[in-house]
Design a protein around this motif. Structure first.
Motif, mmCIF file in Angstrom:
data_model
loop_
_atom_site.group_PDB
_atom_site.id
_atom_site.type_symbol
_atom_site.label_atom_id
_atom_site.label_comp_id
_atom_site.label_asym_id
_atom_site.label_seq_id
_atom_site.Cartn_x
_atom_site.Cartn_y
_atom_site.Cartn_z
ATOM 1 N N GLY A 66 61.459 -1.269 -23.484
ATOM 2 C CA GLY A 66 60.483 -1.834 -22.558
ATOM 3 C C GLY A 66 59.294 -0.932 -22.315
ATOM 4 N N PHE A 67 59.570 0.327 -21.976
ATOM 5 C CA PHE A 67 58.469 1.241 -21.672
ATOM 6 C C PHE A 67 57.726 1.668 -22.934
ATOM 7 N N GLY A 68 58.443 1.735 -24.055
ATOM 8 C CA GLY A 68 57.779 2.031 -25.326
ATOM 9 C C GLY A 68 56.797 0.940 -25.712
ATOM 10 N N PHE A 69 57.218 -0.313 -25.552
ATOM 11 C CA PHE A 69 56.326 -1.433 -25.844
ATOM 12 C C PHE A 69 55.143 -1.438 -24.884
ATOM 13 N N ALA A 70 55.404 -1.155 -23.609
ATOM 14 C CA ALA A 70 54.322 -1.113 -22.615
ATOM 15 C C ALA A 70 53.297 -0.042 -22.982
ATOM 16 N N LEU A 71 53.755 1.114 -23.414
ATOM 17 C CA LEU A 71 52.824 2.175 -23.825
ATOM 18 C C LEU A 71 51.984 1.736 -25.020
ATOM 19 N N ALA A 72 52.591 1.046 -25.969
ATOM 20 C CA ALA A 72 51.845 0.549 -27.129
ATOM 21 C C ALA A 72 50.778 -0.454 -26.693
ATOM 22 N N VAL A 73 51.133 -1.363 -25.788
ATOM 23 C CA VAL A 73 50.172 -2.359 -25.283
ATOM 24 C C VAL A 73 49.027 -1.669 -24.558
ATOM 25 N N LEU A 74 49.346 -0.702 -23.714
ATOM 26 C CA LEU A 74 48.311 -0.002 -22.962
ATOM 27 C C LEU A 74 47.396 0.796 -23.893
ATOM 28 N N ALA A 75 47.952 1.367 -24.953
ATOM 29 C CA ALA A 75 47.132 2.088 -25.927
ATOM 30 C C ALA A 75 46.168 1.134 -26.635
ATOM 31 N N VAL A 76 46.665 -0.036 -27.039
ATOM 32 C CA VAL A 76 45.796 -1.034 -27.682
ATOM 33 C C VAL A 76 44.713 -1.489 -26.716
ATOM 34 N N ASP A 77 45.089 -1.719 -25.458
ATOM 35 C CA ASP A 77 44.114 -2.145 -24.457
ATOM 36 C C ASP A 77 43.045 -1.073 -24.236
ATOM 37 N N LEU A 78 43.455 0.170 -24.213
ATOM 38 C CA LEU A 78 42.506 1.279 -24.042
ATOM 39 C C LEU A 78 41.539 1.346 -25.224
ATOM 40 N N ILE A 79 42.066 1.198 -26.424
ATOM 41 C CA ILE A 79 41.218 1.208 -27.619
ATOM 42 C C ILE A 79 40.242 0.036 -27.594
ATOM 43 N N LEU A 80 40.747 -1.157 -27.263
ATOM 44 C CA LEU A 80 39.874 -2.331 -27.207
ATOM 45 C C LEU A 80 38.791 -2.183 -26.148
ATOM 46 N N SER A 81 39.153 -1.586 -25.012
ATOM 47 C CA SER A 81 38.165 -1.453 -23.933
ATOM 48 C C SER A 81 37.020 -0.524 -24.312
ATOM 49 N N ARG A 82 37.214 0.324 -25.303
ATOM 50 C CA ARG A 82 36.151 1.223 -25.769
ATOM 51 C C ARG A 82 35.114 0.487 -26.611
ATOM 52 N N TRP A 83 35.546 -0.562 -27.340
ATOM 53 C CA TRP A 83 34.638 -1.246 -28.263
ATOM 54 C C TRP A 83 34.284 -2.677 -27.879
ATOM 55 N N VAL A 84 35.065 -3.269 -27.001
ATOM 56 C CA VAL A 84 34.821 -4.660 -26.633
ATOM 57 C C VAL A 84 33.999 -4.698 -25.351
ATOM 58 N N PRO A 85 32.906 -5.466 -25.332
ATOM 59 C CA PRO A 85 32.117 -5.572 -24.095
ATOM 60 C C PRO A 85 32.955 -6.147 -22.953
ATOM 61 N N GLU A 86 32.674 -5.680 -21.748
ATOM 62 C CA GLU A 86 33.468 -6.093 -20.589
ATOM 63 C C GLU A 86 33.463 -7.604 -20.384
ATOM 64 N N GLU A 87 32.330 -8.261 -20.664
ATOM 65 C CA GLU A 87 32.268 -9.721 -20.465
ATOM 66 C C GLU A 87 33.151 -10.472 -21.456
ATOM 67 N N ALA A 88 33.504 -9.869 -22.597
ATOM 68 C CA ALA A 88 34.381 -10.521 -23.576
ATOM 69 C C ALA A 88 35.838 -10.473 -23.142
ATOM 70 N N ALA A 89 36.147 -9.643 -22.153
ATOM 71 C CA ALA A 89 37.514 -9.541 -21.644
ATOM 72 C C ALA A 89 37.614 -10.048 -20.215
ATOM 73 N N ASP A 90 36.601 -10.765 -19.759
ATOM 74 C CA ASP A 90 36.523 -11.230 -18.370
ATOM 75 C C ASP A 90 37.606 -12.261 -18.071
ATOM 76 N N ASP A 91 38.311 -12.074 -16.963
ATOM 77 C CA ASP A 91 39.317 -13.041 -16.519
ATOM 78 C C ASP A 91 38.840 -13.799 -15.280
ATOM 79 N N GLY A 92 37.547 -13.768 -15.028
ATOM 80 C CA GLY A 92 37.002 -14.449 -13.865
ATOM 81 C C GLY A 92 37.152 -13.655 -12.577
ATOM 82 N N GLY A 93 37.519 -12.395 -12.683
ATOM 83 C CA GLY A 93 37.646 -11.550 -11.499
ATOM 84 C C GLY A 93 38.973 -11.644 -10.780
ATOM 85 N N VAL A 94 39.945 -12.354 -11.365
ATOM 86 C CA VAL A 94 41.233 -12.554 -10.690
ATOM 87 C C VAL A 94 41.980 -11.234 -10.531
ATOM 88 N N ASN A 95 42.147 -10.490 -11.613
ATOM 89 C CA ASN A 95 42.889 -9.221 -11.522
ATOM 90 C C ASN A 95 42.191 -8.238 -10.586
#
Length: 197
Positions: A66-95
């Protein structure tokens, strides 16, 4: 006494900014309760005991998964957040609205409630009937706020498929619950403390 007329009911779309904090939390907790009830009922209709699904496994290997998978997801999210514009990941402000001013204990509670309720329905009930692929399609669809952009939709689908995969590998619902909790909790903390800085 005035009679109730169903024809006078009006339905309109409401943005997250129009909801009070209390109404937003109430909505979150009610939808999670409904999710849990549907998951429990679905398991009963399958002839399975949903409470047996929540039996604690012997050993701690499910936590590594569980925690290993979570770390992998968070690493991918961190990498994506470096190259993907914030508006492309917008959830409408819910989170942002849910996590930005919560105390840490409440972020943990919200993350645990969401993890248990959604994993009971999706991995515990739906995946047993439909398999991980179609379960992940439904999981992505229910997270409708991400459907405006293909990157978060793909990420939610991939996370769901990964949760299904670790469930099959460990044969315990606690592995995807641990992963789901860790992902939501850490992302909630990032939102909470990023805004304080």
């Amino acid at each position: 006494m005035k009679k109730f007329d169903i024809r006078n009911i009006r339905v309109r779309s409401v943005s997250v900014d129009e909801l009070s904090d209390r109404m937003l939390l109430l909505n979150l907790y009610v939808t999670q309760a409904v999710t849990l009830v549907i998951g429990l009922a679905w398991c009963f209709f399958q002839g399975r005991n949903p409470f047996a699904l929540l039996g604690l496994p012997s050993g701690a290997s499910f936590l590594y998964w569980g925690f290993g998978f979570a770390l992998a997801v968070l690493a991918v999210d961190l990498i994506l957040s470096r190259w993907v514009p914030e508006e492309a990941a917008d959830d409408g402000g819910v989170n942002e609205r849910i996590f930005r001013s919560r105390p840490v204990w409440h972020i943990a509670l919200l993350s645990l409630v969401v993890a248990v309720c959604e994993e009971m329905l999706f991995r515990g009930a739906i995946q047993h009937s439909l398999g991980p692929y179609w379960t992940s399609i439904l999981f992505a669809a229910i997270h409708v706020r991400y459907l405006k952009h293909w990157i978060p939709t793909g990420l939610v689908f991939g996370i769901s498929y990964g949760l299904g995969w670790i469930y099959m590998q460990t044969d315990t619902l606690w592995a995807p619950i641990a992963a789901h909790f860790a992902i939501d909790f850490i992302m909630g903390l990032i939102i909470r403390f990023r805004r304080e800085a």
